[in-house]
Design a protein around this motif. Structure first.
Motif: not given
Lengths: 98, 163
Positions: A1-6, B15-24
């Motif tokens: 799984m790719s890196e996950v950021r918040v 789509e635009d970033t090499p990582f997954t972003l979660i909105e909190a």
């Protein structure tokens, strides 16, 4: 799984983490969580909302979450919705070193 | 502990970033979206309007019980409305000051506390006086608050008056 950021949206963690701050999200077993950790959690009353807060108290199977903002009106947290069950904690937020 | 890959993710950012972003969310409990200094402005305008009417009201040219009753009734109504609206204006300002504005807003607006303090005092002054000067100073203070408020919200909203 790719890196996950918040990505933080809002001011409840100001001044430590202003609006737009980002963290790494790391899975963390409940037993390894500590008071003072910043965590991503599921909002207990809104299924589509995830929140970033700091752990103030760990008691039995529940966690009391608070914002860092010193204004008591600036954070919707356990002062409003009470302590959350540990299963609501989705992971620990860790600083991004860049 | 839930698994991270079970979270609903933001596809646009993915789509635009090499990582997954979660909105909190890190928002407050209050109804952030429904504050508006317009309510204080309307009350302030009423105070100024009643003040002007009181100052412009001429003493009856014919002195009689009836004319004096009408004069006193009119003046009393102006005074009552002025007092009521001044109190309402003060309440609306205090709600903005204590509930909407937060400590971080002082960074961009260090004059915030003093502006609100003076505005609240002007409400009280306008309540007990019949002062065109203080009524105008109150409107000036509300305009300053209007400008700070919309700057914090990141929107350009022109200052308008109903009167």
């Amino acid at each position: 799984m790719s890196e996950v950021r918040v990505n933080i949206s809002g001011d409840s963690m100001w001044p430590t983490f202003p609006d737009g701050s980002q963290f790494f999200l790391k899975p963390c077993p409940f037993e390894e969580l500590s008071v003072g950790d910043v965590v991503l959690a599921q909002h207990p009353f809104h299924s589509t909302v995830r929140i970033v807060k700091r752990i103030q108290i760990i008691q039995d199977q529940t966690v009391f979450l608070v914002g860092d903002n010193p204004d008591p009106l600036a954070s919707e947290d356990s002062h409003n919705f009470g302590a959350v069950h540990h299963e609501a904690i989705l992971g620990r937020c860790e600083p991004i070193q860049e | 502990m839930a698994h991270i890959d079970m979270l609903v993710l933001n596809p646009r950012i993915m789509e635009d970033t090499p990582f997954t972003l979660i909105e909190a969310s890190a928002h407050c409990d209050g109804p952030c979206g429904v504050y508006d200094p317009a309510s204080a402005r309307v009350a302030g305008e009423a105070v100024q309007s009643m003040t002007k009417k009181m100052l412009a009201l001429e003493y009856p040219q014919v002195f009689s019980s009836e004319s004096m009753a009408s004069y006193l009734n009119t003046m009393s109504r102006y005074a009552a409305i002025k007092e009521e609206e001044a109190q309402k204006c003060k309440k609306e300002l205090l709600v903005l000051w204590t509930d909407f504005f937060k400590p971080m807003h002082l960074e961009a607006h260090p004059e915030l506390h003093d502006t609100f303090w003076q505005a609240a005092k002007l409400c009280s002054a306008c309540k007990v006086e019949v002062s065109a000067q203080h009524a105008q100073e109150l409107m000036d203070a509300i305009e300053s608050i209007h400008n700070m408020f919309w700057a914090v919200k990141g929107r350009e909203v022109p200052w308008i008056r109903a009167s």
